[in-house]
Design a protein around this motif. Structure first.
Motif, mmCIF file in Angstrom:
data_model
loop_
_atom_site.group_PDB
_atom_site.id
_atom_site.type_symbol
_atom_site.label_atom_id
_atom_site.label_comp_id
_atom_site.label_asym_id
_atom_site.label_seq_id
_atom_site.Cartn_x
_atom_site.Cartn_y
_atom_site.Cartn_z
ATOM 1 N N THR A 85 14.061 36.812 4.324
ATOM 2 C CA THR A 85 15.379 36.137 3.560
ATOM 3 C C THR A 85 15.069 34.538 3.099
ATOM 4 N N PHE A 142 20.781 33.016 -1.579
ATOM 5 C CA PHE A 142 20.077 33.840 -0.649
ATOM 6 C C PHE A 142 19.220 35.151 -1.595
ATOM 7 N N GLU A 169 16.696 38.288 -0.237
ATOM 8 C CA GLU A 169 16.120 38.970 0.614
ATOM 9 C C GLU A 169 15.048 39.839 -0.106
#
Length: 112
Positions: free
Chosen positions: A45, A8, A10
């Motif tokens: 994201t 991930f 962001e």
């Protein structure tokens, strides 16, 4: 998604997110799982999937080389089935929007 890791990033802004995704995909053998835009695209994201080492390398490379510093980043080596379900739900919404846009484009072409 068996035996898959998730990465991930962001980051602030769609352009920075696309840049980070490009870095991640070029760095190692990962693929886009989904993405989410919040606050009108001001916060994005990106979720990628692949094996643990590839995902880790991709996230670290994007965090270091992206045009903006990520707000947050993370790697989940062996995600729980609920996390996988959450990512798949996000991906299904993403794919539905993409399909709707393709249908609209086809209708526009037919009208012209």
């Amino acid at each position: 998604m068996g035996n898959t890791s998730l990465g991930f990033i962001e980051i602030s802004g769609v352009v920075a997110a696309v840049d980070a995704l490009d870095i991640m995909c070029k760095t190692s053998g990962v693929e886009l799982a989904t993405w989410e835009r919040k606050l009108g695209g001001r916060l994005v994201t990106i979720v990628v999937r692949g094996d643990v080492s590839s995902v880790t390398e991709a996230v670290e490379a994007a965090a270091q080389k992206a045009i903006k510093k990520p707000v947050a980043q993370g790697v989940i080596a062996n995600p729980h089935s609920e996390i996988i379900r959450l990512v798949e739900l996000s991906a299904s919404r993403f794919m539905n929007k993409e399909t709707e846009m393709s249908t609209l484009d086809a209708q526009t072409i037919q009208e012209v």
